[in-house]
Write an enzyme that holds these catalytic residues in place. Structure first.
Site, PDB file in Angstrom:
ATOM      1  N   TRP A 102       0.774  -1.183   0.074  1.00 40.70           N
ATOM      2  CA  TRP A 102      -0.069  -0.076  -0.137  1.00 40.70           C
ATOM      3  C   TRP A 102       0.870   1.347   0.027  1.00 40.70           C
ATOM      4  O   TRP A 102       0.613   2.205  -0.865  1.00 40.70           O
ATOM      5  CB  TRP A 102      -0.838   0.025   1.177  1.00 40.70           C
ATOM      6  CG  TRP A 102      -2.014  -1.245   1.001  1.00 40.70           C
ATOM      7  CD1 TRP A 102      -2.132  -2.214   1.989  1.00 40.70           C
ATOM      8  CD2 TRP A 102      -2.827  -1.346  -0.022  1.00 40.70           C
ATOM      9  NE1 TRP A 102      -3.156  -3.052   1.416  1.00 40.70           N
ATOM     10  CE2 TRP A 102      -3.580  -2.638   0.329  1.00 40.70           C
ATOM     11  CE3 TRP A 102      -3.264  -0.782  -1.251  1.00 40.70           C
ATOM     12  CZ2 TRP A 102      -4.634  -3.284  -0.463  1.00 40.70           C
ATOM     13  CZ3 TRP A 102      -4.141  -1.047  -1.964  1.00 40.70           C
ATOM     14  CH2 TRP A 102      -4.978  -2.414  -1.722  1.00 40.70           C
ATOM     15  N   ASP A 175      -1.620   6.488   6.582  1.00 40.38           N
ATOM     16  CA  ASP A 175      -2.720   5.508   6.076  1.00 40.38           C
ATOM     17  C   ASP A 175      -2.904   4.606   7.290  1.00 40.38           C
ATOM     18  O   ASP A 175      -2.043   3.966   7.738  1.00 40.38           O
ATOM     19  CB  ASP A 175      -2.311   4.827   4.717  1.00 40.38           C
ATOM     20  CG  ASP A 175      -3.083   3.876   4.441  1.00 40.38           C
ATOM     21  OD1 ASP A 175      -4.182   3.511   4.953  1.00 40.38           O
ATOM     22  OD2 ASP A 175      -3.044   3.109   3.204  1.00 40.38           O
ATOM     23  N   LYS A 199     -12.249  -2.054   6.796  1.00 36.55           N
ATOM     24  CA  LYS A 199     -11.367  -2.750   7.680  1.00 36.55           C
ATOM     25  C   LYS A 199     -11.911  -2.842   9.051  1.00 36.55           C
ATOM     26  O   LYS A 199     -12.297  -3.847   9.946  1.00 36.55           O
ATOM     27  CB  LYS A 199      -9.707  -2.265   7.868  1.00 36.55           C
ATOM     28  CG  LYS A 199      -9.048  -2.547   6.538  1.00 36.55           C
ATOM     29  CD  LYS A 199      -9.409  -3.022   5.219  1.00 36.55           C
ATOM     30  CE  LYS A 199      -8.703  -3.222   4.037  1.00 36.55           C
ATOM     31  NZ  LYS A 199      -7.700  -2.376   3.660  1.00 36.55           N
TER      32      LYS A 199
HETATM   33  C1  LIG Z   1      -7.106  -1.937   2.034  1.00 38.84           C
HETATM   34  C2  LIG Z   1      -6.104  -1.007   2.214  1.00 38.84           C
HETATM   35  C3  LIG Z   1      -6.296  -0.037   1.154  1.00 38.84           C
HETATM   36  C4  LIG Z   1      -6.860   0.019   0.014  1.00 38.84           C
HETATM   37  O1  LIG Z   1      -8.268   0.619   0.213  1.00 38.84           O
HETATM   38  P1  LIG Z   1      -9.263   0.639  -0.797  1.00 38.84           P
HETATM   39  O2  LIG Z   1     -10.390   1.337   0.104  1.00 38.84           O
HETATM   40  O3  LIG Z   1      -9.600  -0.623  -1.119  1.00 38.84           O
HETATM   41  O4  LIG Z   1      -8.630   1.587  -1.574  1.00 38.84           O
HETATM   42  C5  LIG Z   1      -5.050   0.899   1.509  1.00 38.84           C
HETATM   43  N1  LIG Z   1      -4.213   1.199   2.326  1.00 38.84           N
HETATM   44  C6  LIG Z   1      -4.294  -0.004   3.483  1.00 38.84           C
HETATM   45  C7  LIG Z   1      -3.392  -0.037   4.640  1.00 38.84           C
HETATM   46  C8  LIG Z   1      -5.305  -1.085   3.352  1.00 38.84           C
HETATM   47  O5  LIG Z   1      -5.271  -1.741   4.378  1.00 38.84           O
END
Ligand SMILES: *Cc1c(COP(=O)(O)O)cnc(C)c1O
Length: 365
Positions: A102, A175, A199
């Site tokens: 990511w 993030d 999540k």
């Molecule tokens: C799942 C995830 C993403 C991607 O998320 P989307 O909403 O599918 O774009 C980005 N960063 C992390 C840390 C993730 O776990």
């Protein structure tokens, strides 16, 4: 009805009481005669839902008043672009730490928008399949950078920054998709915190961004579309266009669950440490299953593990699924297994999985 223990990395489990509440309110939301899914986002009823969600988030996360909360769409992945487009306006440069896929994707997007030469990789753990969080040398930080970017919990590799980098006047952007609401965070240390909701915060379709107000500016990179400007959403209470109404409602229910059933983020954190502790303690003494992450970098949310034998891994995943423990197959880049034990995974789910693993170990030794 029977529910499985779902160890998916996302979308993932939601608390059962949240699902029951949503079910009870499905046809008639609190006397409105309609489902939240059917409601105008311009109605008073929906305004109270989005306001309620924001104020609960502010309370639960202790978000200071000089931060804006935005309810966005496009997933966490759209933030990979919004962040450089909105923040890289002085030097046009940014620092990134590469701790997994990511973070790599975020850095690639920044390279696309800012140019290769303006994206500086401060540190990386690619050399060991991202199985640790690299030590950061502040001397390697670019003081001119418009922001400093990290992915705080690495969903695929199961690592978490053991401490928050000190970036001085350079805004820290994190993030936190796979660890939002799992523990208290000092929001004031960050310029931006953001998370895809699927999540730990609710269903897919919603991205929550918490942004220090001085970073929401009129001036953005040239050609930045209206929808990708933070200011567009801040000026319109996250309702420049139709927001992800139902996901916002569900996020509110999740926050209400954390506040009133769990007792807040300190209690949530204690529970998450207990759950992950049980799992890691078991892995550390098992002769068959091994964790793949260095100890001081371990995530509380995502736990990858292997037997060291591909066929045995596959057999384990198959038998676990038949026993009601689903989505334990590891990410294709790591192999083996991964148990994502987000907030909504009850401790009994973790205990039962460990008991199942012990049993599997005896049967297959
Ligand atoms: C799942 C995830 C993403 C991607 O998320 P989307 O909403 O599918 O774009 C980005 N960063 C992390 C840390 C993730 O776990």
């Amino acid at each position: 009805m029977s529910r499985v223990y779902n160890f998916s990395a996302g979308p993932s489990m939601l608390p059962e009481s949240v699902l029951k509440k949503a079910a009870a309110e499905m046809l008639d939301y609190r006397g409105s005669g309609q489902s939240v899914m059917e409601m105008s986002h311009r109605s008073k009823t929906f305004q109270s839902i989005i306001d309620g969600c924001e104020s609960l988030l502010r309370e639960v996360m202790q978000i200071p008043d000089d931060y804006e909360v935005l309810f966005l769409q496009g997933g966490a992945s759209t933030q990979f672009a919004m962040i450089p487009l909105n923040l890289a306006i002085k030097s046009g440069k940014a620092d990134y730490v590469l701790t997994g896929q990511w973070a790599k994707k975020a850095a690639a997007e920044a390279r696309l928008l800012l140019g290769e030469e303006n994206v500086h990789i401060v540190a990386s753990s690619a050399d060991k399949t991202f199985s640790y969080i690299p030590k950061l040398d502040p001397a390697a930080f670019d003081k001119e950078a418009d922001y400093f970017y990290i992915c705080m919990n690495n969903t695929i590799y199961g690592t978490k920054f053991p401490e928050i980098p000190e970036t001085g006047d350079v805004p820290l952007v994190a993030d936190i998709s796979s660890m939002a609401l799992s523990q208290p965070l000092p929001v004031e240390k960050f310029g931006i915190l953001y998370a895809g909701a699927q999540k730990n915060m609710g269903p897919a379709g919603l991205t929550v961004a918490i942004i220090r107000k001085d970073l929401i500016r009129e001036e953005v990179r040239p050609l930045t579309p209206t929808m990708l400007r933070f200011k567009t959403h801040a000026d319109n209470g996250s309702m420049y266009n139709t927001p992800p109404c139902y996901s916002i409602y569900m996020c509110g229910l999740v926050l209400d669950w954390i506040k009133n059933e769990i007792g807040g983020l300190d209690q949530m954190y204690a529970l998450n440490k207990e759950k992950a502790g049980l799992f890691y303690d078991y892995l550390d003494q098992s002769k068959m299953f091994k964790g793949t992450v260095e100890k001081d970098s371990r995530s509380l949310m995502n736990i990858p593990f292997v037997t060291g034998d591909k066929d045995l891994d596959a057999l384990f995943v198959k038998e676990a699924e038949a026993a009601g423990f689903i989505n334990l197959k590891g990410h294709r880049t790591v192999g083996g297994m991964r148990a994502s034990i987000y907030n909504a995974m009850p401790i009994e789910g973790v205990k039962k999985l460990i008991a199942f693993m012990k049993d599997f170990e005896i049967k297959n030794q």
